[in-house]
Write an enzyme that holds these catalytic residues in place. Structure first.
Site, PDB file in Angstrom:
ATOM      1  N   ASP A   1      47.243  -6.687  36.510  1.00 27.97           N
ATOM      2  CA  ASP A   1      46.576  -5.381  36.567  1.00 27.97           C
ATOM      3  C   ASP A   1      47.674  -4.322  36.684  1.00 27.97           C
ATOM      4  OD1 ASP A   1      44.506  -7.254  37.051  1.00 27.97           O
ATOM      5  OD2 ASP A   1      43.361  -5.786  38.218  1.00 27.97           O
TER       6      ASP A   1
ATOM      7  N   LYS B   1      40.739  -0.673  33.308  1.00 26.95           N
ATOM      8  CA  LYS B   1      40.300  -0.678  34.711  1.00 26.95           C
ATOM      9  C   LYS B   1      40.314   0.754  35.226  1.00 26.95           C
ATOM     10  CE  LYS B   1      41.871  -2.517  39.192  1.00 26.95           C
ATOM     11  NZ  LYS B   1      42.823  -3.441  39.845  1.00 26.95           N
TER      12      LYS B   1
ATOM     13  N   LYS C   1      36.820  -3.094  33.739  1.00 30.61           N
ATOM     14  CA  LYS C   1      36.802  -3.455  35.151  1.00 30.61           C
ATOM     15  C   LYS C   1      36.619  -2.183  35.969  1.00 30.61           C
ATOM     16  CE  LYS C   1      39.587  -5.413  38.915  1.00 30.61           C
ATOM     17  NZ  LYS C   1      40.787  -6.215  39.284  1.00 30.61           N
TER      18      LYS C   1
END
Length: 212
Positions: free
Chosen positions: A89, A151, A180
């Site tokens: 991430d 994300k 996400k």
């Protein structure tokens, strides 16, 4: 809908202890979460805790500000994968995006993705600092650079995920990339709403409360 399989069970606080990481993994096993999301120094500990399970390990890179160099992010990502992480991430360079240096942002995402090969890359665009136009651009750059997810947030900015941001992202990416939602997701109703909006992963430290 199996809520537990949407959850990246997360602990990224600077003062997280080894015992808390052990407990994070224990909770992930008990609730069969999709993954744990941790800082890179805890990959080996998570591997030990999660052996003989199918729970993934996600590691943050360039976290939480995104302003380190591209080479630093690439090194962090490679090392995390070499240690045993399954997913990365990464935080984009928000400043470069706001300066309209889109080539820099796209190239950085691409270099990290190339460095980790077939492992999953989630691109944290930190929506709280971006205009709607910048959010759209960040999503498009992530798609062009072959990332796997966009994300919303680190959870360390001024705000986390919002329904409006997820709707905007969904309308922008048109299923070319997964989404996400992260930051501020603390209860089952909120989690379900994000999934209904098309989110495929939830980043939260409240996973146990959500599934209970």
């Amino acid at each position: 809908m199996k809520l537990n399989k949407f959850i990246d069970h997360t602990l990224l606080k600077a003062n997280a202890t080894s015992d808390q990481i052990d407990n994070l993994c224990k909770e992930a096993i008990e609730n069969d979460f999709y993954s744990v999301c941790v800082n890179g120094s805890y990959v080996k500990r998570c591997l030990e805790n999660l052996k003989n399970t199918n729970i993934k390990i996600a590691v943050v890179v360039g976290f939480p500000l995104g302003s380190v160099t591209t080479n630093t992010k690439v090194f962090e990502a490679k090392e995390a994968i070499n240690l045993g992480a399954d997913e990365i991430d990464m935080v984009i360079n928000v400043s470069k995006l706001k300066d309209k240096d889109y080539g820099y942002v796209e190239n950085e995402i691409r270099e990290v993705k190339e460095a980790i090969g077939d492992k999953i890359l989630k691109v944290i665009i930190e929506t709280c600092y971006l205009s709607d136009e910048e959010k759209v651009i960040a999503c498009k750059l992530s798609i062009k650079a072959n990332a796997d997810f966009v994300k919303t947030s680190t959870g360390f900015g001024t705000n986390g995920a919002t329904y409006d941001d997820v709707k905007l992202i969904k309308n922008t990416v048109m299923n070319k990339i997964k989404i996400k939602a992260s930051g501020g997701i603390k209860d089952k109703a909120t989690a379900k709403k994000y999934i209904e909006l098309g989110v495929e992963r939830l980043g939260t430290s409240s996973g146990v409360d959500i599934v209970k």
